[in-house]
Design a protein around this motif. Structure first.
Motif, short mmCIF file in Angstrom:
data_model
loop_
_atom_site.label_atom_id
_atom_site.label_comp_id
_atom_site.label_asym_id
_atom_site.label_seq_id
_atom_site.Cartn_x
_atom_site.Cartn_y
_atom_site.Cartn_z
N ILE A 1 0.85 -1.18 0.00
CA ILE A 1 0.00 0.00 0.00
C ILE A 1 0.89 1.23 0.00
N ASP A 2 0.52 2.20 -0.81
CA ASP A 2 1.30 3.43 -0.89
C ASP A 2 1.39 4.11 0.47
N GLY A 3 2.61 4.40 0.91
CA GLY A 3 2.83 5.05 2.20
C GLY A 3 2.80 4.13 3.38
N HIS A 4 2.69 2.82 3.14
CA HIS A 4 2.59 1.84 4.22
C HIS A 4 3.72 0.83 4.04
N ALA A 5 4.62 0.76 5.01
CA ALA A 5 5.83 -0.04 4.83
C ALA A 5 5.56 -1.54 4.84
N ALA A 6 4.64 -2.00 5.68
CA ALA A 6 4.41 -3.44 5.81
C ALA A 6 3.68 -3.97 4.58
N PRO A 7 4.11 -5.12 4.03
CA PRO A 7 3.42 -5.70 2.88
C PRO A 7 2.06 -6.27 3.27
N ILE A 8 1.16 -6.40 2.31
CA ILE A 8 -0.13 -7.05 2.56
C ILE A 8 -0.21 -8.30 1.69
N SER A 9 -0.99 -9.27 2.13
CA SER A 9 -1.08 -10.55 1.44
C SER A 9 -1.79 -10.39 0.11
N ILE A 10 -1.60 -11.36 -0.75
CA ILE A 10 -2.28 -11.33 -2.04
C ILE A 10 -3.79 -11.45 -1.85
N GLU A 11 -4.22 -12.10 -0.75
CA GLU A 11 -5.66 -12.19 -0.47
C GLU A 11 -6.23 -10.81 -0.19
N ALA A 12 -5.49 -9.99 0.56
CA ALA A 12 -5.94 -8.62 0.83
C ALA A 12 -5.96 -7.80 -0.45
N VAL A 13 -4.97 -8.02 -1.31
CA VAL A 13 -4.94 -7.34 -2.60
C VAL A 13 -6.18 -7.72 -3.42
N GLU A 14 -6.51 -9.00 -3.42
CA GLU A 14 -7.69 -9.47 -4.16
C GLU A 14 -8.96 -8.79 -3.67
N ARG A 15 -9.10 -8.63 -2.35
CA ARG A 15 -10.31 -8.00 -1.82
C ARG A 15 -10.38 -6.53 -2.23
N VAL B 1 -21.93 -10.27 -5.08
CA VAL B 1 -22.83 -10.20 -3.93
C VAL B 1 -22.35 -9.10 -2.99
N LEU B 2 -23.26 -8.59 -2.18
CA LEU B 2 -22.91 -7.60 -1.19
C LEU B 2 -22.41 -8.26 0.08
N LEU B 3 -21.26 -7.81 0.56
CA LEU B 3 -20.71 -8.26 1.83
C LEU B 3 -20.23 -7.05 2.61
N CYS B 4 -20.44 -7.05 3.92
CA CYS B 4 -19.84 -6.01 4.74
C CYS B 4 -18.33 -6.24 4.78
N TRP B 5 -17.61 -5.22 5.26
CA TRP B 5 -16.15 -5.32 5.28
C TRP B 5 -15.67 -6.53 6.08
N GLY B 6 -16.26 -6.75 7.25
CA GLY B 6 -15.82 -7.85 8.11
C GLY B 6 -16.01 -9.21 7.49
N HIS B 7 -17.17 -9.44 6.87
CA HIS B 7 -17.41 -10.74 6.24
C HIS B 7 -16.63 -10.88 4.93
N HIS B 8 -16.38 -9.76 4.26
CA HIS B 8 -15.57 -9.82 3.04
C HIS B 8 -14.15 -10.27 3.36
N GLN B 9 -13.64 -9.84 4.54
CA GLN B 9 -12.29 -10.22 4.93
C GLN B 9 -12.15 -11.73 5.11
N ASP C 1 -13.32 -16.18 2.38
CA ASP C 1 -12.58 -17.30 1.78
C ASP C 1 -12.10 -18.31 2.81
N SER C 2 -12.12 -17.94 4.09
CA SER C 2 -11.63 -18.86 5.13
C SER C 2 -12.75 -19.44 5.98
N GLY C 3 -13.98 -19.04 5.72
CA GLY C 3 -15.12 -19.61 6.44
C GLY C 3 -15.57 -18.72 7.57
N PRO C 4 -16.65 -19.15 8.26
CA PRO C 4 -17.35 -20.42 8.10
C PRO C 4 -18.44 -20.41 7.03
N TRP C 5 -18.67 -19.27 6.34
CA TRP C 5 -19.74 -19.19 5.36
C TRP C 5 -19.21 -19.46 3.95
#
Length: 452
Positions: A313-327, A402-410, A413-417
């Motif tokens: 992320i621009d201005g953010h030193a720590a890398p993010i996972s490809i899953e976060a990039v996908e979201r 489909v519509l997902l809130c931020w928390g469920h979108h995160q 892919d890992s469940g439980p839904w």
């Protein structure tokens, strides 16, 4: 050391020895229920007297450093709070509180040298008797001192006595915890100082702030600040309303939250994420560098195609996972930029893989909000998710969004839904659901179901 000081030290030493003997013989686990309740109160009464002594001694430190003979300065201490903190091993903040509290309860000295009553006699008497803790005493004194210049002294004294009576408790009503003391003070102050609300609001305006700290090693960004009353109350009501069961206009109720293992602070965070996501999509949102505010993420095409790697992320030193990039791509789309080996931009493509406003309106009409059972996040706060990932051939089409809130979108892919889209209708399967069931909160679809 003088005879007076030696006597006091010997008395305190004897009390400590007696206390140590009592403590070593005490095992709370062996007490009955009634005995345990009693010992909690008695231990507190003992501790309050010790706290009163510490506050009184701390207050004297400021007198010593300001006196004709600077005892503490001669010993190498920079200030009274510095001396108290280092001599006792407490923090400077705690040392300051002890000094402040002790000064409010200490007797004064007249020009003749005679002792005068403490600035807060009712508080001082209650603390000395063990009826009031120094934390509650500090809250009462600070609030009364803030209005003292505008309130008649007699009225102030009566208010102090009333607050001490409420906070200390009696045989007929228990003492108030410090948080309730703060609550009780507000109506008292409003009654005796009706014009004080405006100065308090001005002070709040000056204190308001929101600060973003440096990102931690794990990528978490610390946030701190103070919100003025109407801003904090509005945000709190948004969060509270989001967490409650929603009753629809047609009389039906949303299902209770299911399989939600988030803590309340985590849900608060996710609600803020929903609000920010919605705010970034409004038509008249302020622009940044000529376009709507957006999170810029740099990631290689190979990482996106293979589903392995990280983004930045621009201005953010720590890398993010490809899953976060996908979201993020799911919600904001992506734009291909081709660079040569030296880093020169060779070409730049158009934004792709992003649901259009028209598609979002259609999906909103169909889903009505986050499709996860029990989630009450409204459609305007939700993000659009590719059910079949774009990388796996999923299209950016209403039948795949489909519509997902931020928390469920995160965590989708890992469940439980789990999600599926037979005939373009969202279906979910999760805890307690053996079969795939239609999802979403569309008022139109529920009406058609009842009339069909």
């Amino acid at each position: 050391m003088g005879e007076h000081g030696t006597t006091h030290r010997q008395a305190i030493g004897a009390l400590i020895a007696q206390f140590d003997a009592t403590l070593s013989a005490l095992d709370p686990a062996l007490l009955s229920g009634a005995e345990f309740l009693s010992i909690v109160s008695e231990a507190e009464a003992f501790g309050r007297r010790a706290d009163a002594l510490r506050a009184r001694v701390a207050a004297e430190s400021e007198t010593r450093i300001d006196g004709p003979i600077d005892t503490l300065g001669a010993a190498g201490y920079a200030s009274a709070k510095d001396a108290v903190a280092k001599l006792t091993g407490t923090s400077v903040a705690e040392a300051s509180r002890r000094i402040r509290t002790g000064k409010g309860m200490a007797p004064g000295v007249a020009l003749s040298g005679a002792s005068t009553a403490p600035r807060h006699p009712a508080v001082a008497a209650a603390v000395a008797a063990g009826h009031l803790g120094v934390e509650a005493a500090d809250v009462i004194m600070q609030n009364l001192d803030a209005v003292a210049s505008r309130v008649d002294p007699m009225v102030l004294a009566e208010t102090e006595e009333s607050l001490v009576f409420l906070a200390a408790g009696t045989d007929t009503h228990p003492p108030l915890c410090v948080d309730l003391v703060r609550v009780q003070i507000a109506p008292f102050l409003l009654r005796i100082d009706p014009d004080g609300a405006r100065p308090r609001e001005k002070r709040a305006q000056r204190k308001r702030h929101l600060t973003f700290g440096q990102a931690c090693l794990d990528g978490v960004i610390p946030v701190s600040g103070l919100l003025i009353a109407e801003v904090g109350a509005t945000f709190k009501r948004l969060v509270d309303a989001h967490a409650r069961k929603v009753t629809f206009t047609d009389g039906t109720e949303s299902a209770p939250a299911a399989a939600d293992d988030r803590t309340r602070p985590q849900r608060n965070h996710d609600t803020l994420a929903d609000i920010l996501s919605a705010a970034s999509r409004v038509k008249d949102a302020p622009e940044l560098a000529g376009s709507a505010p957006a999170v810029l993420v740099a990631v290689t095409a190979t990482a996106v195609e293979d589903g392995r790697g990280v983004g930045f992320i621009d201005g953010h030193a720590a890398p993010i996972s490809i899953e976060a990039v996908e979201r993020l791509i799911d919600t904001r789309g992506h734009q291909t930029v081709t660079l040569n080996a030296a880093g020169r931009v060779l070409s730049m493509g158009s934004t792709q893989r992003c649901f259009t406003p028209s598609q979002r309106r259609a999906i909103t009409t169909r889903d009505g909000g986050c499709v996860i059972p029990g989630c009450t996040t409204p459609a305007g706060w939700c993000e659009v998710h590719h059910v079949i990932p774009w990388r796996a051939g999923g299209e950016t089409h209403t039948d795949n969004g489909v519509l997902l809130c931020w928390g469920h979108h995160q965590r989708i892919d890992s469940g439980p839904w789990r999600l599926s889209m037979p005939d373009g209708v969202p279906h979910v399967r999760g805890p307690g659901q053996v079969e795939w069931t239609p999802a979403g909160m569309s008022r139109v679809r529920s009406q058609l179901t009842r009339t069909g």
